[in-house]
Design an enzyme around this catalytic site. Structure first.
Site, PDB file in Angstrom:
ATOM      1  N   ASP A   1       1.007  -0.890  -0.166  1.00  0.00           N
ATOM      2  CA  ASP A   1       0.101  -0.051   0.026  1.00  0.00           C
ATOM      3  C   ASP A   1       0.880   1.154  -0.066  1.00  0.00           C
ATOM      4  O   ASP A   1       2.303   1.037  -0.070  1.00  0.00           O
ATOM      5  CB  ASP A   1      -1.053  -0.192   1.093  1.00  0.00           C
ATOM      6  CG  ASP A   1      -0.161   0.473   2.473  1.00  0.00           C
ATOM      7  OD1 ASP A   1       0.882   0.136   2.394  1.00  0.00           O
ATOM      8  OD2 ASP A   1      -1.089   0.153   3.686  1.00  0.00           O
TER       9      ASP A   1
ATOM     10  N   HIS B   1       6.991 -31.120   9.830  1.00  0.00           N
ATOM     11  CA  HIS B   1       6.680 -29.609   8.976  1.00  0.00           C
ATOM     12  C   HIS B   1       5.752 -29.984   7.980  1.00  0.00           C
ATOM     13  O   HIS B   1       4.778 -29.069   7.807  1.00  0.00           O
ATOM     14  CB  HIS B   1       7.862 -28.787   8.605  1.00  0.00           C
ATOM     15  CG  HIS B   1       8.872 -28.683  10.032  1.00  0.00           C
ATOM     16  ND1 HIS B   1       8.319 -28.274  10.840  1.00  0.00           N
ATOM     17  CD2 HIS B   1       9.994 -28.587  10.183  1.00  0.00           C
ATOM     18  CE1 HIS B   1       9.154 -27.834  11.832  1.00  0.00           C
ATOM     19  NE2 HIS B   1      10.254 -28.305  11.430  1.00  0.00           N
TER      20      HIS B   1
ATOM     21  N   CYS C   1       3.195  -3.191   3.942  1.00  0.00           N
ATOM     22  CA  CYS C   1       2.330  -2.146   4.238  1.00  0.00           C
ATOM     23  C   CYS C   1       3.051  -1.483   5.494  1.00  0.00           C
ATOM     24  O   CYS C   1       4.432  -1.536   5.496  1.00  0.00           O
ATOM     25  CB  CYS C   1       0.857  -2.471   4.746  1.00  0.00           C
ATOM     26  SG  CYS C   1       0.740  -3.299   6.161  1.00  0.00           S
TER      27      CYS C   1
ATOM     28  N   HIS D   1      10.200 -24.120   8.328  1.00  0.00           N
ATOM     29  CA  HIS D   1       9.251 -24.908   9.120  1.00  0.00           C
ATOM     30  C   HIS D   1       7.613 -24.687   8.529  1.00  0.00           C
ATOM     31  O   HIS D   1       7.058 -25.551   8.445  1.00  0.00           O
ATOM     32  CB  HIS D   1       9.217 -24.279  10.669  1.00  0.00           C
ATOM     33  CG  HIS D   1      10.470 -24.482  11.201  1.00  0.00           C
ATOM     34  ND1 HIS D   1      10.363 -24.700  12.836  1.00  0.00           N
ATOM     35  CD2 HIS D   1      11.592 -24.831  10.961  1.00  0.00           C
ATOM     36  CE1 HIS D   1      11.555 -24.944  13.311  1.00  0.00           C
ATOM     37  NE2 HIS D   1      12.318 -25.181  12.152  1.00  0.00           N
TER      38      HIS D   1
ATOM     39  N   THR E   1       2.754  -1.643   8.676  1.00  0.00           N
ATOM     40  CA  THR E   1       3.213  -2.302   9.829  1.00  0.00           C
ATOM     41  C   THR E   1       3.521  -3.711   9.251  1.00  0.00           C
ATOM     42  O   THR E   1       4.196  -4.511   9.956  1.00  0.00           O
ATOM     43  CB  THR E   1       2.094  -2.514  10.819  1.00  0.00           C
ATOM     44  OG1 THR E   1       0.687  -2.985  10.285  1.00  0.00           O
ATOM     45  CG2 THR E   1       1.670  -1.284  11.540  1.00  0.00           C
TER      46      THR E   1
HETATM   47  C1  RB5 Z   1      -2.058   2.908   6.478  1.00  0.00           C
HETATM   48  O1  RB5 Z   1      -2.013   3.988   6.940  1.00  0.00           O
HETATM   49  C2  RB5 Z   1      -1.730   1.609   7.380  1.00  0.00           C
HETATM   50  O2  RB5 Z   1      -2.856   1.223   8.265  1.00  0.00           O
HETATM   51  C3  RB5 Z   1      -1.290   0.227   6.761  1.00  0.00           C
HETATM   52  O3  RB5 Z   1      -0.250   0.700   5.902  1.00  0.00           O
HETATM   53  C4  RB5 Z   1      -1.033  -0.652   7.639  1.00  0.00           C
HETATM   54  O4  RB5 Z   1      -0.102  -0.336   8.534  1.00  0.00           O
HETATM   55  C5  RB5 Z   1      -2.088  -1.641   8.042  1.00  0.00           C
HETATM   56  O5  RB5 Z   1      -1.953  -2.681   8.577  1.00  0.00           O
END
Ligand code: RB5
Length: 141
Positions: free
Chosen positions: A7, A133, A64, A97, A66
């Site tokens: 994203d 596994h 993304c 694994h 996180t």
């Molecule tokens: C976008 O602001 C953020 O929410 C996205 O990149 C991500 O971290 C979602 O899990």
């Protein structure tokens, strides 16, 4: 062929990954997004996951902010095992694994230096093929 997706939060790190794969001569396909304009991570997690599940690409890398949202999205697609890794130990272990077929990372969590080491570890580590596994992975489906 490696499927790539992000994203807006992961777009910058994805560009670093693209440069890295190009330097190593590794083929990739970018399933978007294509700018830092705000967008919805489920679209890109799903696109990469479907490319891997259909066999269009052997493995995927999704990013993304996180790494959490996009990995949740990818793991909804049957046959996909997306692993969120922010260290090389986890990247190696999930290949050995879990036979993870998608690497997820958070661009707001780690810097590009570590991220590229994690990419190398993930792509270079084979599945162990150990009976236990294989059994556990088959239980996931
Ligand atoms: C976008 O602001 C953020 O929410 C996205 O990149 C991500 O971290 C979602 O899990």
């Amino acid at each position: 062929m490696i499927a790539l997706g992000s994203d807006h939060g992961g777009y910058g790190l994805k560009q670093e990954v693209i440069k890295h794969l190009q330097e190593k001569g590794i083929e990739y396909k970018d399933y978007g997004c294509y700018s830092e304009e705000s967008c919805d991570y489920p679209i890109y997690g799903k696109a990469v996951a479907e490319a891997v599940a259909k066999g269009e690409c052997e493995q995927g890398i999704i990013i993304c902010g996180t790494g959490i949202g996009i990995s949740i999205a990818a793991n909804k697609v049957p046959g996909v095992r997306a692993a969120l890794c922010h260290d090389c130990f986890s990247a190696q272990a999930t290949r050995e694994h879990n036979n993870a077929n998608i690497l997820a990372m958070g661009a707001r969590v780690i810097g590009p230096g570590l991220a590229l080491k994690i990419v190398d570890t993930f792509l270079e580590t084979p599945f162990s093929n150990d009976e236990r596994h294989v059994r556990r992975i088959s239980m996931l489906e």
